[in-house]
Design an enzyme around this catalytic site. Structure first.
Site, PDB file in Angstrom:
ATOM      1  N   SER A  40      32.219 -24.964 -32.191  1.00 47.97           N
ATOM      2  CA  SER A  40      30.817 -25.015 -31.781  1.00 47.97           C
ATOM      3  C   SER A  40      29.845 -24.965 -32.958  1.00 47.97           C
ATOM      4  O   SER A  40      28.736 -25.498 -32.863  1.00 47.97           O
ATOM      5  CB  SER A  40      30.513 -23.874 -30.805  1.00 47.97           C
ATOM      6  N   ASP A 186      22.956 -14.846 -28.783  1.00 49.43           N
ATOM      7  CA  ASP A 186      24.290 -14.454 -28.312  1.00 49.43           C
ATOM      8  C   ASP A 186      25.060 -13.641 -29.344  1.00 49.43           C
ATOM      9  O   ASP A 186      26.118 -13.080 -29.055  1.00 49.43           O
ATOM     10  CB  ASP A 186      25.106 -15.675 -27.883  1.00 49.43           C
ATOM     11  N   HIS A 189      26.783 -17.366 -32.525  1.00 44.73           N
ATOM     12  CA  HIS A 189      26.517 -18.661 -33.154  1.00 44.73           C
ATOM     13  C   HIS A 189      25.368 -18.557 -34.144  1.00 44.73           C
ATOM     14  O   HIS A 189      24.299 -18.024 -33.807  1.00 44.73           O
ATOM     15  CB  HIS A 189      26.202 -19.712 -32.089  1.00 44.73           C
TER      16      HIS A 189
END
Length: 213
Positions: A40, A186, A189
């Protein structure tokens, strides 16, 4: 038009032509093709494309005078096993160098370090067999966790890099992990600032890899 005017114009034309000749090769230099195989972070989770790692790495290379096209080959949630399974189709055939940036999800799921090492080894072998240069970007278990698993996991990346003689960034998330100023809400990331840090760390290694024979 007087002869002096003609002479002046001719002189300016010659200077302009000389400058164009000097600038031409740099401006017209073909972009080197670089792939970014990852998860990601490589796919730019939560960020606009202009702030995602492929774009930021490309911009950082340009700043260093290295014209390159960075192709994103990231997939959210991917692991080293996933990367090993898709490396041949995910990394385009005309790529000169590939940054391998996997392992974060293996860490989150507690994957056996020996399996991580085997997967990374397969990825690097496949790329080198195609004549693609490699920069291996590792991730490390946060120091606060420590223990035998941490030593084995961290060592997996170093062992692969040493075995294949590839350029190696031991921990691309050093100082970024657990830093709220460099992460999205979060806490996992990197945000745009965190991605910029990663790009600055990777760019010198990529430039070095591209210049190697």
């Amino acid at each position: 038009m007087h002869s002096k005017d003609v002479t002046a114009l001719s002189r300016r034309a010659l200077i302009a032509a000389g400058l164009a000749a000097l600038a031409g090769p740099a401006l017209g230099a073909p972009a080197r093709r670089v792939a970014l195989l990852g998860d990601s972070i490589a796919s730019g989770y939560g960020l606009p494309a202009s702030q995602a790692l492929p774009a930021r790495l490309q911009a950082e290379l340009a700043r260093m005078g290295v014209p390159a096209k960075v192709i994103g080959a990231g997939r959210s949630g991917d692991t080293t096993a996933g990367g090993a399974a898709r490396v041949d189709r995910a990394v385009p055939k005309d790529v000169e160098l590939c940054v391998v940036a996997l392992g974060g999800n293996d860490l989150l799921t507690g994957t056996d370090p020996s399996q991580v090492q085997a997967n990374l080894d397969r990825i690097v072998r496949r790329l080198k067999a195609r004549g693609v240069k490699v920069v291996l970007a590792g991730v490390q278990v946060p120091p606060i966790l420590g223990g035998g698993y941490a030593r084995a996991f961290n060592g997996a990346f170093a062992k692969v890099a040493k075995a294949h003689g590839v350029l190696f960034l031991p921990d691309m998330l050093s100082g970024i992990s657990l830093n709220p100023n460099l992460n999205q809400p979060d806490g996992i990331h990197p945000n745009a600032q965190g991605v910029a840090v990663i790009a600055r760390r990777l760019a010198p290694l990529v430039a070095r890899g591209l210049s190697a024979r």
